[in-house]
Enzyme design. Structure first.
Site: not given
Ligand code: 9MR
Ligand code: ZN
Length: 545
Positions: A154, A470, A525, A516
């Site tokens: 994102d 992602h 991601e 994947d």
């Molecule tokens: O890395 C984060 C992970 O530990 C959490 O479980 C998850 C859900 O809250 O969010 C991940 O962080 C994301 C962030 O909120 C927004 N940018 C992408 C991050 C990676 O997925």
């Protein structure tokens, strides 16, 4: 049966182990002439709970001839190709680090530096406060908040996540400076400053903008909702400044104090600014209790919620104690209180930053934390390192991970555990140091393909490297392959996106809960703070010839 190897390769000296999922006699075949150069029998190691596999180890540690090889099992199964050589992780380390340049926000990525992965400047409009956004305030105050790295797939920029990523990189530079001498071909290259510092400065300058006049630090700068899968320059949703959280303030104080120390020889004015901003943030911590963060109703950008700010406070106190030459008794008071509290001391993630305290205090040549605190941190470090060794010794994949540790972003846990073991090896001697270092390296072998899916979780590295992160820009740029050097979040025992739900059957063992697929944000991601600890690992192991 599968035969799994580190698909990048193994250094010439030291343990070289592949994992097989059935008993076998094996041969090692040299790729160039298909000649068998080594053979043996795989040793049974038992059942591996994280993968659900029975495993055997193929040990070819004695093979010390550089070259390109693969392993042939009893029934003609082949492993992916791998290398034995010196500095096998050099280009990996550089691409893991170059990835940060590709996340730069607010500037164009040019052909000269980005090759085929160019894009126009993105997110250059001023940002407004959440309150004004929600209340539709006419002509709201708007602020220049440009810069920094996109967090992940994102386009958000989050203070705690950003500070943690910079910390991994700066501590890596501090401990392994010889691994950061090469050029990354970024716009600042050749300015006399190591490129790792040039790259981190891009994030640090943005982070400085996130500090409020009273010393508080805004938790994040994102749109209200995630953008579609478009290029960043095509995203014109308004960017919003969210409220302050005490975790953001603590991380900011710590990373700015760290930066003031590291940049002093190169950029003294920036170092002064970083230090004064760190002090201001620390003063804020002294006068404010915990302030959490939750997304407002209807908003879906990252939350990075965290119920405890004591680890952030401890790290801030440790870093200021080490970096600020002006003596402020509040630093050691806070550090001592928290070091002798029952909070964890050994993690390097965005929720729990406590391990940075030991990277700061235990490696301080001036020992400013003092013997008592150092002894406590030392005990915490080695208790955890030995716990990890114990887990690793029971794991078929030589990994200090229990089934329950495969959470969202499990590859960060893998890398962070390696960091802890590296710290333990740097603070030990002789055989003990070798044991910790080897255990740390086993985690890199896992990341690069010696795992139950035979996937290399770094784009562009290894025969079976993952290809569909992602990530909005790699999806929208129309280029088939992603740029090399991105680390996937990896297996997630509780995947929670529609694609993963569709493709991962219920009951799949944690190490195999991965797809994947570009849609799978909970298993595939990329983020800045999953790459940064991998840089730490690669920098450490690249420094071994
Ligand atoms: O890395 C984060 C992970 O530990 C959490 O479980 C998850 C859900 O809250 O969010 C991940 O962080 C994301 C962030 O909120 C927004 N940018 C992408 C991050 C990676 O997925
Ligand atoms: Zn941007």
């Amino acid at each position: 049966m599968g035969i799994y190897v580190n698909q990048v390769g193994y250094p010439i000296k030291g343990a070289k182990i592949a994992v097989a999922t059935a008993p076998c006699n094996f041969q090692i075949i040299r790729s160039i002439d298909q000649i068998s150069v080594y053979d043996g029998i795989a040793a049974e190691t038992g059942f591996d709970a994280s993968s659900g596999d029975s495993t055997w180890h193929i040990d070819f540690s004695d093979l010390e001839i550089p070259g390109s090889y693969y392993i042939l099992g009893a029934n003609q199964e082949q492993s992916p190709v791998f290398t034995i050589g010196s500095h096998v992780y050099s280009s990996l380390k550089e691409d893991l680090l170059k990835a940060f340049y590709f996340q730069r926000c607010g500037c164009a990525l040019t052909k000269e530096h980005a090759g085929i992965y160019t894009h126009a400047a993105c997110h250059t409009s001023p940002a407004i406060f959440l309150e004004d956004y929600v209340n539709h305030t006419p002509n709201p105050a708007a602020f220049d908040m440009t810069g920094g790295w996109h967090d992940a797939g994102d386009f958000g920029r989050y203070s705690t996540a950003g500070a943690v990523a910079v910390a991994h990189l700066l501590y890596a530079y501090e401990l392994f400076p010889e691994s950061f001498q090469g050029s990354l071909n970024i716009p600042e290259s050749g300015n006399g400053i190591p490129d790792v510092l040039n790259e981190c400065l891009y994030e640090l300058n943005w982070l400085l903008k996130m500090q409020a006049p009273d010393g508080g630090v805004y938790h994040k700068l994102t749109a209200f909702s995630h953008a579609d899968f478009i290029m960043p320059e095509d995203d014109h949703d308004p960017f919003i400044i969210y409220p302050v959280s005490s975790m953001a303030v603590g991380d900011f104080a710590a990373v700015m104090a760290l930066a003031s120390r590291i940049y002093k020889p190169f950029l003294p004015d920036f170092a002064d600014k970083a230090l004064s901003s760190a002090r201001k943030a620390f003063d804020w911590l002294l006068t404010h209790p915990y302030v959490g963060f939750r997304n407002p109703e209807g908003s879906n950008t990252g939350e990075y919620d965290d119920e405890c700010d004591l680890d952030e406070r401890m790290w801030a106190a440790a870093e200021l104690l080490r970096s600020d030459e002006e003596i402020n008794p509040a630093y050691s008071e806070m550090l001592e209180k928290l070091v002798f509290s029952d909070i964890n001391k050994t993690d390097f993630g965005w929720t729990d930053v406590s391990g940075f305290t030991l990277l700061s205090s235990l490696f301080d040549p001036a020992h400013r934390a003092g013997e008592k605190i150092e002894r406590e941190l030392h005990t915490a470090l080695f208790t955890e390192a030995d716990r990890l060794l114990n887990i690793l010794n029971k794991s078929g994949y030589l990994l200090a991970m229990k089934p329950e540790d495969f959470c969202w972003g499990s590859n960060m846990v893998v890398c962070n555990r390696s960091m802890l073991l590296i710290a333990a090896s740097l603070l030990s001697d002789g055989e003990k140091a070798n044991t910790y270092r080897q255990a740390a390296m086993e985690h890199l072998h896992y990341l690069l393909g010696r795992n139950a899916l035979s996937v290399s979780y770094v784009t562009g590295y290894g025969e079976n490297a993952f290809k569909n992160p992602h990530n909005r820009s790699t999806f929208a740029d129309g280029i088939e392959l992603p740029m090399p050097g991105w680390v996937s979040g990896g297996p997630n025992k509780a995947p929670c996106d529609p694609k993963a739900d569709e493709l991962i059957p219920a009951g799949t063992p944690p190490m195999k809960c991965y797809v994947d697929a570009v849609e799978s944000y909970s298993t595939n991601e990329i983020t800045i703070y999953w790459n940064s600890p991998a840089v730490f690992m690669a920098a450490c192991f690249d420094s071994l010839a």
